[in-house]
Design an enzyme around this catalytic site. Structure first.
Site, PDB file in Angstrom:
ATOM      1  N   ARG A  51       0.451  -1.557   0.185  1.00  0.00           N
ATOM      2  CA  ARG A  51      -0.294   0.526  -0.062  1.00  0.00           C
ATOM      3  C   ARG A  51       0.816   1.048   0.213  1.00  0.00           C
ATOM      4  O   ARG A  51       0.102   2.499  -0.247  1.00  0.00           O
ATOM      5  CB  ARG A  51      -1.112   0.233   1.124  1.00  0.00           C
ATOM      6  CG  ARG A  51      -2.579   0.338   0.940  1.00  0.00           C
ATOM      7  CD  ARG A  51      -3.359   0.429   2.296  1.00  0.00           C
ATOM      8  NE  ARG A  51      -2.515   0.628   3.595  1.00  0.00           N
ATOM      9  CZ  ARG A  51      -3.811   0.504   3.916  1.00  0.00           C
ATOM     10  NH1 ARG A  51      -4.632  -0.087   4.014  1.00  0.00           N
ATOM     11  NH2 ARG A  51      -3.057   0.166   5.677  1.00  0.00           N
ATOM     12  N   LYS A 149       0.810 -18.428   6.617  1.00  0.00           N
ATOM     13  CA  LYS A 149       0.120 -18.856   7.837  1.00  0.00           C
ATOM     14  C   LYS A 149      -0.144 -17.777   9.052  1.00  0.00           C
ATOM     15  O   LYS A 149       0.561 -17.080   8.059  1.00  0.00           O
ATOM     16  CB  LYS A 149       0.166 -20.396   8.343  1.00  0.00           C
ATOM     17  CG  LYS A 149       2.109 -19.629   9.139  1.00  0.00           C
ATOM     18  CD  LYS A 149       2.662 -21.205  10.503  1.00  0.00           C
ATOM     19  CE  LYS A 149       1.847 -20.580  12.168  1.00  0.00           C
ATOM     20  NZ  LYS A 149       2.549 -19.713  12.751  1.00  0.00           N
ATOM     21  N   HIS A 179       6.649 -22.896   6.748  1.00  0.00           N
ATOM     22  CA  HIS A 179       7.906 -22.876   6.628  1.00  0.00           C
ATOM     23  C   HIS A 179       8.366 -24.238   6.862  1.00  0.00           C
ATOM     24  O   HIS A 179       9.672 -24.651   7.179  1.00  0.00           O
ATOM     25  CB  HIS A 179       8.537 -21.636   7.023  1.00  0.00           C
ATOM     26  CG  HIS A 179       9.103 -21.220   8.705  1.00  0.00           C
ATOM     27  ND1 HIS A 179       7.858 -21.518  10.100  1.00  0.00           N
ATOM     28  CD2 HIS A 179       9.977 -21.470   8.770  1.00  0.00           C
ATOM     29  CE1 HIS A 179       8.206 -21.011  10.242  1.00  0.00           C
ATOM     30  NE2 HIS A 179       9.407 -21.247  10.306  1.00  0.00           N
ATOM     31  N   LYS A 183      12.596 -26.620   5.584  1.00  0.00           N
ATOM     32  CA  LYS A 183      13.722 -26.782   6.869  1.00  0.00           C
ATOM     33  C   LYS A 183      14.519 -28.545   6.275  1.00  0.00           C
ATOM     34  O   LYS A 183      13.795 -29.577   6.108  1.00  0.00           O
ATOM     35  CB  LYS A 183      13.478 -27.085   8.551  1.00  0.00           C
ATOM     36  CG  LYS A 183      13.248 -25.642   9.077  1.00  0.00           C
ATOM     37  CD  LYS A 183      12.795 -25.515  10.616  1.00  0.00           C
ATOM     38  CE  LYS A 183      12.365 -24.742  10.880  1.00  0.00           C
ATOM     39  NZ  LYS A 183      13.077 -23.386  11.629  1.00  0.00           N
ATOM     40  N   GLU A 217      11.068 -22.811  22.531  1.00  0.00           N
ATOM     41  CA  GLU A 217      11.861 -21.462  21.989  1.00  0.00           C
ATOM     42  C   GLU A 217      12.153 -20.918  23.138  1.00  0.00           C
ATOM     43  O   GLU A 217      11.913 -20.888  24.330  1.00  0.00           O
ATOM     44  CB  GLU A 217      11.207 -20.594  20.723  1.00  0.00           C
ATOM     45  CG  GLU A 217      10.570 -21.142  19.498  1.00  0.00           C
ATOM     46  CD  GLU A 217       9.135 -20.323  19.142  1.00  0.00           C
ATOM     47  OE1 GLU A 217      10.113 -19.282  18.436  1.00  0.00           O
ATOM     48  OE2 GLU A 217       8.436 -20.251  18.886  1.00  0.00           O
ATOM     49  N   HIS A 241       3.311 -26.704  12.387  1.00  0.00           N
ATOM     50  CA  HIS A 241       4.394 -27.105  12.369  1.00  0.00           C
ATOM     51  C   HIS A 241       4.896 -29.094  13.730  1.00  0.00           C
ATOM     52  O   HIS A 241       5.616 -29.291  12.532  1.00  0.00           O
ATOM     53  CB  HIS A 241       5.696 -26.170  12.875  1.00  0.00           C
ATOM     54  CG  HIS A 241       5.929 -24.709  12.588  1.00  0.00           C
ATOM     55  ND1 HIS A 241       4.779 -24.656  10.905  1.00  0.00           N
ATOM     56  CD2 HIS A 241       5.401 -23.603  13.006  1.00  0.00           C
ATOM     57  CE1 HIS A 241       5.279 -22.812  10.822  1.00  0.00           C
ATOM     58  NE2 HIS A 241       5.494 -22.537  12.214  1.00  0.00           N
ATOM     59  N   LYS A 336       7.736 -21.047  24.407  1.00  0.00           N
ATOM     60  CA  LYS A 336       7.946 -19.834  24.184  1.00  0.00           C
ATOM     61  C   LYS A 336       9.214 -19.734  26.012  1.00  0.00           C
ATOM     62  O   LYS A 336       8.255 -19.976  26.537  1.00  0.00           O
ATOM     63  CB  LYS A 336       7.382 -18.667  24.059  1.00  0.00           C
ATOM     64  CG  LYS A 336       6.814 -18.797  22.455  1.00  0.00           C
ATOM     65  CD  LYS A 336       5.918 -17.509  21.646  1.00  0.00           C
ATOM     66  CE  LYS A 336       6.203 -17.611  20.426  1.00  0.00           C
ATOM     67  NZ  LYS A 336       7.113 -17.765  19.161  1.00  0.00           N
TER      68      LYS A 336
HETATM   69  C1  BG6 Z   1       6.243 -18.993  13.246  1.00  0.00           C
HETATM   70  C2  BG6 Z   1       5.590 -18.569  14.411  1.00  0.00           C
HETATM   71  O1  BG6 Z   1       5.532 -19.892  12.305  1.00  0.00           O
HETATM   72  O2  BG6 Z   1       7.372 -20.205  13.557  1.00  0.00           O
HETATM   73  C3  BG6 Z   1       5.946 -18.504  15.553  1.00  0.00           C
HETATM   74  O3  BG6 Z   1       4.373 -17.888  14.383  1.00  0.00           O
HETATM   75  C4  BG6 Z   1       7.769 -18.656  15.716  1.00  0.00           C
HETATM   76  O4  BG6 Z   1       5.538 -17.950  16.763  1.00  0.00           O
HETATM   77  C5  BG6 Z   1       8.274 -19.553  14.702  1.00  0.00           C
HETATM   78  O5  BG6 Z   1       9.038 -18.209  16.213  1.00  0.00           O
HETATM   79  C6  BG6 Z   1       9.586 -20.429  14.789  1.00  0.00           C
HETATM   80  O6  BG6 Z   1      10.022 -20.958  13.395  1.00  0.00           O
HETATM   81  P1  BG6 Z   1      11.653 -21.212  13.865  1.00  0.00           P
HETATM   82  O7  BG6 Z   1      11.783 -21.377  12.302  1.00  0.00           O
HETATM   83  O8  BG6 Z   1      12.059 -20.240  14.048  1.00  0.00           O
HETATM   84  O9  BG6 Z   1      11.876 -22.327  14.490  1.00  0.00           O
END
Ligand code: BG6
Length: 487
Positions: A51, A149, A179, A183, A217, A241, A336
């Site tokens: 935009r 997503k 994603h 990997k 994480e 995931h 997290k």
């Molecule tokens: C994302 C989530 O899809 O994946 C995030 O929305 C998360 O909350 C992330 O931190 C983790 O991805 P990666 O590749 O860092 O393990």
């Protein structure tokens, strides 16, 4: 070892949301690395569309900054960045209106190249963008759309979104990104399982005691509090995931490594999952980091809702009702602000049935760990004799294959998940993308769990920042006489 880079065909890639966070952190630096590696052809074109009013020169400057900030240390000569930037254009566009569309249409017309449209925008705009593309004649059979997503927030919304996209595009043109599937080690899961004779005969309930999947994480919700608080760990991580990892570890061997064969097998796993019983789930919410409360506040402060019941941690026990897995539980855990950043799948085999060594009181089990990040690699715990005199005393030692050690330079050029997935879009390979029915089946499994918490007004248990989740998670395992692997 020399890595083989096969250039893709010339393409035009339009990134809607081209000034956004994902484009700056992942998509554009990823494309640059593929360019440096010689995979992106010199006549490919990238069009940032958003935009914001800006011209191409300003956009190129933004891309250049993004690459220096997020491009990593990829080796690339100075002039190469200039050449890459020459292939980038910008259009200011309104996803719901007319602005910018005629210009985009003109840019995209008259070529018979692959056209890809990356929807790196809020999901609420997916339908509008698809409609606009069709209206302006860009939804032809050569075009593909890439959607990020979250794909819906429950079964109903995912179904509605699938239906909307299907009005304008065929399933073979829709690339739903998870994603994790891009990997390197996630793909290695398939290579390890189906490229070796060693594991597959043991890959079943007769030999496997249980499987653990952990994605831990250290980061908190950061600046994404508003989004995250409406999702929680279940929607943000498990529904996509972790379930994808579960599918790859549990699925039957597909007949071929092709998109539908692989996705059919994954779908069968999801459909064979039993509903999870409420006492087989542990939910948690992180507390502030002691001594660093301002920078790393507790979850509720981070999301600005002192009464939030959203989980930043979830652990659960899943059961797959099929011949291969009946009786072998799968424990999933993600959170997290945990003690370390670590994603690992661990296959814990059953104990040996009988010990023949009088000196050895214990029974032993093999443990296969597949580390997705960091230090990607595979470790197999085996039992050997403890060296030296003293009879047959047995110890468990790891046979460790860290890919960086085993593959040396070749591993160093390894491709980030987004780079691989974008190149797969251009090549027209959907194997590592989620099919519409898969996404719906995944929501159909997670929806009742979430609805159950909402109905019971379930409150997640607090856990310390830097720990491995609330004690209810440890208890979930202990009740079964098992333990989580150390994060
Ligand atoms: C994302 C989530 O899809 O994946 C995030 O929305 C998360 O909350 C992330 O931190 C983790 O991805 P990666 O590749 O860092 O393990």
């Amino acid at each position: 070892m020399v890595s083989r880079v096969i250039p893709v065909d010339p393409f035009d890639l339009v990134i809607f949301g081209g000034t956004g966070d994902l484009a700056r952190r992942k998509i554009l630096p990823g494309l640059f690395r593929r360019f440096c590696a010689g995979q992106m052809p010199a006549d490919a074109r990238i069009v940032g569309a958003a935009r914001t009013d800006m011209d191409t020169a300003a956009y190129r400057a933004m891309v250049s900054d993004a690459i220096s900030e997020f491009g990593g240390e990829f080796a690339c000569e100075g002039t190469t960045l200039e050449k890459f930037l020459q292939q980038i254009d910008y259009i200011s566009i309104d996803a719901r209106g007319e602005k910018g569309w005629a210009e985009l249409q003109e840019k995209m017309s008259g070529t018979d190249r692959v056209e890809a449209y990356y929807f790196s925008v809020s999901p609420s705009l997916f339908g509008d963008l698809a409609e606009r593309l069709q209206h302006w004649g860009m939804a032809d059979h050569e075009s593909r759309i890439v959607v990020e997503k979250p794909f819906g927030r429950d079964l109903e919304t995912a179904r509605a979104l699938n239906k909307t996209l299907a009005t304008y595009f065929a399933e073979s043109q829709i690339y739903r990104i998870d994603h994790y599937l891009g990997k390197e080690t996630v793909q290695n899961l398939m290579a390890v399982r189906f490229g070796n004779m060693l594991f597959e005969p043991l890959w079943n309930a007769q030999y496997v005691d249980h499987i653990q999947i952990t994605v831990a994480e250290t980061v908190g919700v950061g600046g994404r509090g508003e989004y995250y608080d409406k999702s929680g760990a279940m929607r943000d991580m498990v529904q996509n995931h972790l379930m994808q990892l579960l599918c790859l570890i549990a699925m039957e061997p597909p007949a071929r490594f092709d998109p539908d064969a692989v996705r059919d097998e994954k779908l069968k796993v999801i459909r064979a999952l039993d509903p999870v019983e409420p006492h087989h789930i542990a939910r948690g919410q992180y507390l502030a980091e002691v001594g660093n409360e301002t920078e790393n506040p507790d979850y509720r402060t981070a999301v600005n809702d002192p009464r939030s019941h959203t989980e930043s941690f979830v652990a659960l026990k899943a059961k797959i009702s099929n011949w291969r897995w009946a009786g072998t539980p799968f424990y999933l855990r993600t959170g997290k602000r945990m003690s370390a950043r670590s994603s690992e799948i661990t296959v814990v085999f059953k104990e040996t049935p009988h010990s023949i060594f009088a000196e050895d009181a214990g029974r032993h089990r093999n443990v296969l760990s597949i580390r997705l990040q960091p230090n990607e690699g595979i470790t197999l715990g085996v039992t050997i004799k403890e060296p030296g005199p003293g009879g047959m005393r047995l110890i468990d030692v790891p046979l460790d294959m860290t890919f960086a050690d085993a593959l040396g330079d070749q591993d160093a050029d390894h491709v980030d998940a987004y780079e691989r997935l974008i190149m797969d879009v251009i090549r027209g390979n959907q194997t590592l993308f989620m099919r519409g029915d898969e996404v719906e089946a995944a929501w159909a499994w997670t929806d009742p769990l979430i609805q159950g918490w909402e109905a019971r007004n379930d409150v997640p248990k607090p856990y310390d920042s830097g720990s491995d989740g609330p004690t209810v998670s440890t208890e979930l395992m202990r009740r079964d006489g098992r333990e989580w692997r150390k994060v």
